[in-house]
Design a protein around this motif. Structure first.
Motif, PDB file in Angstrom:
ATOM      1  N   ASP A   1       0.848  -1.195   0.000  1.00 12.32           N
ATOM      2  CA  ASP A   1       0.000   0.000   0.000  1.00 12.32           C
ATOM      3  C   ASP A   1       0.882   1.243   0.000  1.00 12.32           C
ATOM      4  O   ASP A   1       1.146   1.843   1.048  1.00 12.32           O
ATOM      5  CB  ASP A   1      -0.923  -0.022   1.227  1.00 12.32           C
ATOM      6  CG  ASP A   1      -1.880   1.161   1.253  1.00 12.32           C
ATOM      7  OD1 ASP A   1      -1.995   1.865   0.219  1.00 12.32           O
ATOM      8  OD2 ASP A   1      -2.507   1.399   2.299  1.00 12.32           O
TER       9      ASP A   1
ATOM     10  N   ASP B   1       0.204   4.144  -1.224  1.00 15.26           N
ATOM     11  CA  ASP B   1      -0.552   5.357  -0.915  1.00 15.26           C
ATOM     12  C   ASP B   1      -0.697   5.558   0.600  1.00 15.26           C
ATOM     13  O   ASP B   1      -0.796   6.685   1.072  1.00 15.26           O
ATOM     14  CB  ASP B   1      -1.940   5.295  -1.556  1.00 15.26           C
ATOM     15  CG  ASP B   1      -1.883   5.363  -3.080  1.00 15.26           C
ATOM     16  OD1 ASP B   1      -0.898   5.926  -3.604  1.00 15.26           O
ATOM     17  OD2 ASP B   1      -2.809   4.846  -3.727  1.00 15.26           O
ATOM     18  N   GLY B   2      -0.694   4.446   1.346  1.00 17.52           N
ATOM     19  CA  GLY B   2      -0.842   4.558   2.793  1.00 17.52           C
ATOM     20  C   GLY B   2       0.465   4.534   3.547  1.00 17.52           C
ATOM     21  O   GLY B   2       0.476   4.431   4.778  1.00 17.52           O
TER      22      GLY B   2
END
Length: 215
Positions: free
Chosen positions: A103, A105-106
């Motif tokens: 992830d 984006d996180g």
């Protein structure tokens, strides 16, 4: 005068290198937990508490246990200063972790979360691709193609025909020991584009030896 005679003539050797770029699809985080307490028992308890909080954060970010590599809790004496001014601080409990996350984006929120959980050392954050083996295979095929094209060019320039492959040697393109090959150029070696941010570059290099066909 320098002796340029070829002692054992047998054919032509060519070096080829190539790089393949891909957008990263995973991040690898290396971090550590350290706590110093007056006694070993307190140090272990503090370290265990932070490790538990860290694992809770990782689970909230949907990171499976298989994506976390952790060391055992280590205990050592902690000192400050040198010589006669050396001061005993207590006992240091330490554990290191390597975390992989897809992830991207996180990632920022993940880093914030692990620091808030008590992690006091983020040693490295780097990006990678899961399909590195496939990319390496592509780079190796391209390196062979580059070496063959170079050998073919030499043969044509010398007025001879290129024969069959007699020798294949895998070469580490990052190795300092490969400078004698690297100085000849790679026919597809590293370029300025390979340094473009936001990409993972996977490289390969090869030395091919060809016979010379009879006319």
């Amino acid at each position: 005068m320098r002796d340029t005679q070829i002692q054992v003539p047998w054919g032509v050797t060519a070096y080829g290198a190539a790089s393949v770029k891909a957008a990263p699809d995973m991040a690898r985080i290396r971090l550590a937990v350290e706590r110093i307490k007056p006694s070993p028992k307190e140090a272990f308890e503090a370290g265990q508490a932070i490790v538990a909080d860290l694992r809770s954060v990782l689970r909230r970010h949907n990171i499976p246990d298989a994506a976390v590599s952790a060391s055992r809790l280590r205990l050592s004496s902690a000192w400050e200063g040198y010589g006669k001014d050396r001061e005993f601080l207590g006992y240091k409990c330490e554990a290191t972790f390597t975390i992989e996350s897809r992830d991207l984006d996180g990632l920022q929120q993940l880093l914030i979360g692990v620091v808030q959980a008590g992690v006091n050392r983020v040693d490295e954050v780097d990006f990678d691709v899961h399909a590195k083996g496939e990319l390496r295979a592509q780079a190796r095929r391209a390196a062979v193609k580059a070496a063959r094209a170079k050998a073919q060019l030499y043969a044509e320039a010398a007025g001879v025909q290129l024969g069959s492959v007699l020798h294949i040697q895998d070469v580490d393109p990052e190795s300092v020991g490969n400078d004698p090959y690297r100085s000849h150029g790679g026919g597809g070696a590293t370029s300025e584009e390979d340094l473009a941010p936001g990409h993972v570059v996977v490289s390969a290099a090869v030395v091919l030896g060809f016979s010379l066909a009879t006319q």
